[in-house]
Design a protein around this motif. Sequence first.
Motif: not given
Length: 257
Positions: A134-163
Amino acid sequence: MTPNLHKIVAIGGGEIGRPKEDGSGHYPVETISIDKEILRLANNKTATLLFIPTASNDSQSYYDMAKKHFLKIGFASVNVLYLLDKSPLTKTQIKETILSHDAVYVGGGDTLRMMTVWRRMGVDEILKTALDKGIVLSGLSAGSICWFNQGNSYSTGGSNKLIKVTGLGFIDAIHYPHYDVEPYRQSDIKKKMVNSTKVAICLDNCVAIEVVGNKYRIIKSKSTAKAHRVYWKNSRYYVEELEESDLFRDIDSLLTK
């Protein structure tokens, strides 16, 4: 004995007062009403919060900013869990740290790096235990993607390519944050969702999905922010706006096509 309800607040994005890059001051705080809901779920003024900045490479300045923000809105204490130290904590120490808090807040940054570190150190399993307690899990951006099955985020290296990044699966859907401020996400998700059996939850900055048990609702800190669910069904692409509400609805209705 009644089991503890799962509690998640996943935020699409927004500022909590970080310094501007040009040194001219700070960005405005944008998510106060959402963050106060995290506090409410965590038992109000007696609540303790643990900030996890793995995605930002264990940024000290990010923690300092988060600590100031969350203490100001009413948390009794705000502590940090660094996972990238040269002398890392043991899994037992990590577990004791996470489970001794009422709420966890995961900061933004590199989602793939964060998930890789978490799985290597067993943090994924510990966070599942925290969810079940029952601990509340929260966050934004990477901290919201993590609670789902999957998400799309910037690739490492800072490009605009979503992985594609595999999350913890606590919410049975795909997730896209920053849906309004990064318009290319909208065309990217349409292409990536073609063969998916899942629904995607797309959140603008300043909007969050709050999950309590098997119920959910959309909450906002800015009236113009929007949330959508998108999916393909029978060769047709659907984009449906999710309304803000004081009432909770069955999450199965959200996650089923």
